[in-house]
Scaffold this motif. Structure first.
Motif, PDB file in Angstrom:
ATOM      1  N   LEU A  71     -36.651 -16.508 -14.433  1.00 50.48           N
ATOM      2  CA  LEU A  71     -36.719 -17.730 -13.850  1.00 50.48           C
ATOM      3  C   LEU A  71     -35.821 -17.921 -12.528  1.00 50.48           C
ATOM      4  CD1 LEU A  71     -36.615 -19.880 -17.241  1.00 50.48           C
ATOM      5  CD2 LEU A  71     -38.489 -19.664 -15.680  1.00 50.48           C
ATOM      6  N   ASP A  72     -34.857 -17.494 -12.567  1.00 52.92           N
ATOM      7  CA  ASP A  72     -34.268 -17.585 -11.464  1.00 52.92           C
ATOM      8  C   ASP A  72     -34.749 -16.695 -10.291  1.00 52.92           C
ATOM      9  OD1 ASP A  72     -32.195 -19.209 -12.324  1.00 52.92           O
ATOM     10  OD2 ASP A  72     -30.929 -17.689 -12.831  1.00 52.92           O
ATOM     11  N   PHE A  73     -35.379 -15.635 -10.640  1.00 55.32           N
ATOM     12  CA  PHE A  73     -36.192 -14.817  -9.672  1.00 55.32           C
ATOM     13  C   PHE A  73     -37.232 -15.639  -9.109  1.00 55.32           C
ATOM     14  CE2 PHE A  73     -38.682 -10.590  -9.001  1.00 55.32           C
ATOM     15  CZ  PHE A  73     -38.372 -10.689  -7.889  1.00 55.32           C
ATOM     16  N   GLN A  74     -37.935 -16.320  -9.832  1.00 60.42           N
ATOM     17  CA  GLN A  74     -39.091 -17.126  -9.578  1.00 60.42           C
ATOM     18  C   GLN A  74     -38.527 -17.958  -8.616  1.00 60.42           C
ATOM     19  OE1 GLN A  74     -40.507 -20.161 -12.291  1.00 60.42           O
ATOM     20  NE2 GLN A  74     -42.537 -19.829 -11.452  1.00 60.42           N
ATOM     21  N   SER A  75     -37.248 -18.535  -8.784  1.00 59.47           N
ATOM     22  CA  SER A  75     -37.018 -19.466  -7.708  1.00 59.47           C
ATOM     23  C   SER A  75     -36.551 -19.039  -6.227  1.00 59.47           C
ATOM     24  CB  SER A  75     -35.559 -20.332  -8.312  1.00 59.47           C
ATOM     25  OG  SER A  75     -35.739 -20.853  -9.794  1.00 59.47           O
ATOM     26  N   GLU A  76     -36.103 -17.731  -6.607  1.00 55.99           N
ATOM     27  CA  GLU A  76     -35.355 -16.909  -5.373  1.00 55.99           C
ATOM     28  C   GLU A  76     -36.824 -16.441  -4.519  1.00 55.99           C
ATOM     29  OE1 GLU A  76     -32.590 -13.052  -4.955  1.00 55.99           O
ATOM     30  OE2 GLU A  76     -33.068 -14.004  -6.882  1.00 55.99           O
ATOM     31  N   LEU A  77     -37.847 -16.159  -5.253  1.00 53.27           N
ATOM     32  CA  LEU A  77     -39.161 -15.765  -4.497  1.00 53.27           C
ATOM     33  C   LEU A  77     -39.456 -17.085  -3.800  1.00 53.27           C
ATOM     34  CD1 LEU A  77     -40.832 -13.795  -7.029  1.00 53.27           C
ATOM     35  CD2 LEU A  77     -39.909 -12.866  -5.070  1.00 53.27           C
ATOM     36  N   GLY A 134     -37.581  -2.128 -12.742  1.00 56.13           N
ATOM     37  CA  GLY A 134     -36.729  -2.658 -13.935  1.00 56.13           C
ATOM     38  C   GLY A 134     -35.787  -3.493 -13.740  1.00 56.13           C
ATOM     39  N   SER A 135     -35.907  -4.435 -12.559  1.00 58.12           N
ATOM     40  CA  SER A 135     -35.005  -5.569 -12.252  1.00 58.12           C
ATOM     41  C   SER A 135     -35.684  -6.287 -11.068  1.00 58.12           C
ATOM     42  CB  SER A 135     -33.662  -5.151 -12.162  1.00 58.12           C
ATOM     43  OG  SER A 135     -33.321  -4.544 -10.845  1.00 58.12           O
ATOM     44  N   ALA A 136     -35.129  -7.355 -10.840  1.00 58.27           N
ATOM     45  CA  ALA A 136     -35.297  -8.149  -9.747  1.00 58.27           C
ATOM     46  C   ALA A 136     -35.021  -7.767  -8.290  1.00 58.27           C
ATOM     47  CB  ALA A 136     -35.020  -9.565  -9.780  1.00 58.27           C
ATOM     48  N   ARG A 137     -33.880  -7.183  -8.548  1.00 59.40           N
ATOM     49  CA  ARG A 137     -33.382  -6.688  -7.118  1.00 59.40           C
ATOM     50  C   ARG A 137     -34.098  -5.416  -6.705  1.00 59.40           C
ATOM     51  NH1 ARG A 137     -28.772  -4.110  -6.840  1.00 59.40           N
ATOM     52  NH2 ARG A 137     -28.494  -4.760  -4.756  1.00 59.40           N
ATOM     53  N   GLU A 138     -34.542  -4.527  -7.726  1.00 57.45           N
ATOM     54  CA  GLU A 138     -35.184  -3.433  -7.337  1.00 57.45           C
ATOM     55  C   GLU A 138     -36.593  -3.761  -6.741  1.00 57.45           C
ATOM     56  OE1 GLU A 138     -36.836  -0.264 -10.130  1.00 57.45           O
ATOM     57  OE2 GLU A 138     -34.821  -0.674 -11.184  1.00 57.45           O
ATOM     58  N   MET A 139     -37.051  -4.865  -7.366  1.00 56.38           N
ATOM     59  CA  MET A 139     -38.316  -5.361  -6.458  1.00 56.38           C
ATOM     60  C   MET A 139     -38.260  -5.680  -5.131  1.00 56.38           C
ATOM     61  SD  MET A 139     -41.372  -7.669  -7.829  1.00 56.38           S
ATOM     62  CE  MET A 139     -42.542  -8.367  -6.840  1.00 56.38           C
ATOM     63  N   LEU A 140     -37.057  -6.580  -5.020  1.00 52.55           N
ATOM     64  CA  LEU A 140     -36.824  -7.145  -3.760  1.00 52.55           C
ATOM     65  C   LEU A 140     -36.462  -6.062  -2.774  1.00 52.55           C
ATOM     66  CD1 LEU A 140     -34.780 -10.159  -4.412  1.00 52.55           C
ATOM     67  CD2 LEU A 140     -37.439 -10.128  -3.740  1.00 52.55           C
ATOM     68  N   GLN A 141     -36.053  -4.993  -2.918  1.00 54.80           N
ATOM     69  CA  GLN A 141     -35.489  -3.991  -2.194  1.00 54.80           C
ATOM     70  C   GLN A 141     -36.721  -3.015  -1.800  1.00 54.80           C
ATOM     71  OE1 GLN A 141     -32.665  -2.091  -4.559  1.00 54.80           O
ATOM     72  NE2 GLN A 141     -30.807  -3.437  -3.469  1.00 54.80           N
ATOM     73  N   SER A 142     -37.648  -2.705  -2.538  1.00 57.57           N
ATOM     74  CA  SER A 142     -38.929  -2.133  -2.069  1.00 57.57           C
ATOM     75  C   SER A 142     -39.823  -3.123  -1.323  1.00 57.57           C
ATOM     76  CB  SER A 142     -39.729  -1.612  -3.344  1.00 57.57           C
ATOM     77  OG  SER A 142     -40.629  -2.711  -3.689  1.00 57.57           O
ATOM     78  N   LYS A 143     -40.444  -2.582  -0.226  1.00 57.88           N
ATOM     79  CA  LYS A 143     -41.002  -3.390   0.657  1.00 57.88           C
ATOM     80  C   LYS A 143     -42.451  -3.671   0.035  1.00 57.88           C
ATOM     81  CE  LYS A 143     -41.945   0.245   3.938  1.00 57.88           C
ATOM     82  NZ  LYS A 143     -42.062   1.267   2.964  1.00 57.88           N
ATOM     83  N   LEU A 144     -42.912  -4.948  -0.356  1.00 55.75           N
ATOM     84  CA  LEU A 144     -43.991  -5.174  -0.802  1.00 55.75           C
ATOM     85  C   LEU A 144     -45.512  -4.833  -0.024  1.00 55.75           C
ATOM     86  CD1 LEU A 144     -42.972  -8.287  -2.835  1.00 55.75           C
ATOM     87  CD2 LEU A 144     -42.762  -5.856  -3.573  1.00 55.75           C
ATOM     88  N   PRO A 145     -46.310  -4.215  -0.527  1.00 57.27           N
ATOM     89  CA  PRO A 145     -47.368  -4.161   0.517  1.00 57.27           C
ATOM     90  C   PRO A 145     -48.129  -5.215   0.747  1.00 57.27           C
ATOM     91  CG  PRO A 145     -47.923  -3.296  -1.660  1.00 57.27           C
ATOM     92  CD  PRO A 145     -46.543  -3.767  -1.669  1.00 57.27           C
ATOM     93  N   ASP A 146     -49.032  -5.666   1.812  1.00 55.50           N
ATOM     94  CA  ASP A 146     -49.580  -6.786   2.008  1.00 55.50           C
ATOM     95  C   ASP A 146     -50.856  -6.908   1.583  1.00 55.50           C
ATOM     96  OD1 ASP A 146     -49.851  -9.515   3.024  1.00 55.50           O
ATOM     97  OD2 ASP A 146     -50.354  -8.689   5.060  1.00 55.50           O
TER      98      ASP A 146
END
Lengths: 225, 225
Positions: free
Chosen positions: B79-85, B50-62
DNA sequence: AAAAGAATTATACGAACGTTTGGGGTGCAC
DNA sequence: GTGCACCCCAAACGTTCGTATAATTCTTTT
């Protein structure tokens, strides 16, 4: 510091190679003029065209440059012109400007490798920044390209046999194996190999391998696709 | 076409590593659902946030994946999330979708490396095409990255001295010169060099040079900047 | 026709490389 | 303290590389 003769500063025939050039393809005359003024003010060499065809017909000088391109043009559109340039293998960086743009248009332009996509009205500085970035990009591309061009010319100056030997050397084969591969005596391979080193101006095998890699000869299965 | 046994379709425990994954960051619940359905229909593994934070908190599978990202989000914008990534060195390909976009927005996204920038409403196929292209891009990046990672691990398994020798070998120095450089006897260099070849699994000097180049050790002044 | 350059090989030798065998020493971990 | 990895070297031998000298054949250029 005694007074002495110096090279004259006003030899305007030589300055062509000085700074980056900016090509402008834009049908609106007043816009064209204001763009030209802008670039002249900051010391950039600007050349304008009224259409894509016009630009293609003039032979472009081989210097660092970029293209400021209006999207809406008589004849070929700016976007189509971009594709066309790509097809013609003309790698000049493109900056789009437009008064009537939309998102799909800008996305297509950027996918096509555009440096920027500005909507009128834009601030002068925005365009100048884009132009400077584009010029820098072109400079880098050229300097990289120049290196491979130079290597290619050295390589093409090799005799056919020498070229074959170089490829196989870059593959990591021993002289003996190269000889077998080419149906030659090992001594012959050694001699060609020596020629290769001299003609390519490689001072070590490491350099030769690097050159071969730059020329696109793949040594092993390190990567593909 | 006779009836025959086929691999069972329902082994859902294995399929994790099967196809590419699609992450979706989108706050609108109905949009989220419809996107998920779309991807499921074509056999793509979709995971929503639902949000950028949510995604960052879950560990992404490789695994090969891409990100479908709404521009307008609660908290950090797309857009900010893109920069952050990018800052976090997470190189997942991004596809933007938005209902309220403008050109500068799309240009920024594309400059930031986005694969595509779609405005709602878009056709399903448009999004699917973008996702497939993004997945392919990620697959290539991963396969390239995997190679250097492997090489790096081999290189780091070398002893400090062996690493130094390898670097100098890649520079094109002779054993004698390497010995002088490191204050060693030539025989010692030969021995380390032998270790390097074995441990790096290089079957020829050419391969070793190529590996060194892949690891970023520059041989000569062939290129810079 | 003569000169130039390519392709090819042989003999020969010195330099560089690679590996094996057999030692030294240090420092750290179990 | 024993084992292990790293560091270092030597003698010895065989392989590979590089180059010089010399020669033959063929083609192309002048």
């Amino acid at each position: 510091m005694t007074a002495r003769f110096e090279a004259p500063r006003e030899d305007s025939k030589i300055e062509a190679a000085a700074g980056p050039m900016v090509f402008i393809v834009e049908d609106d005359v007043s816009m064209r003029r204001s763009l030209t003024n802008l670039f002249k003010q900051v010391g950039l060499n600007a050349v304008t065209f009224g259409s894509a065809r016009e630009m293609l017909q003039s032979k472009l000088p081989d210097v660092v440059s970029c293209l400021v391109l209006d999207v809406r043009l008589p004849g070929v559109s700016g976007l189509d012109f971009q594709s066309e340039l790509a097809k013609l293998n003309i790698k000049i960086p493109v900056i789009f400007i437009t008064g009537h743009g939309d998102i799909p248009m800008s996305v297509r332009a950027m996918k096509g490798g555009a440096v920027d996509f500005l909507t009128k009205p834009f601030r002068d500085q925005e365009l100048l920044d884009a132009v400077l970035a584009a010029a820098e990009q072109d400079r880098k591309r050229r300097s990289a390209e120049q290196i491979v061009t130079h290597l290619r010319s050295l390589f093409e100056a090799l005799s056919p046999r020498e070229q074959e030997v170089m490829k196989l050397v870059a593959t990591g084969l021993m002289n003996k194996q190269i000889a077998a591969e080419l149906g030659l005596a090992e001594i012959t391979v050694k001699i060609y190999r020596g020629h290769v080193m001299k003609k390519m101006r490689a001072r070590s095998l490491a350099e030769l391998i690097t050159m071969a890699a730059t020329l696109g000869f793949r040594a092993n299965r390190t990567e593909q696709t």
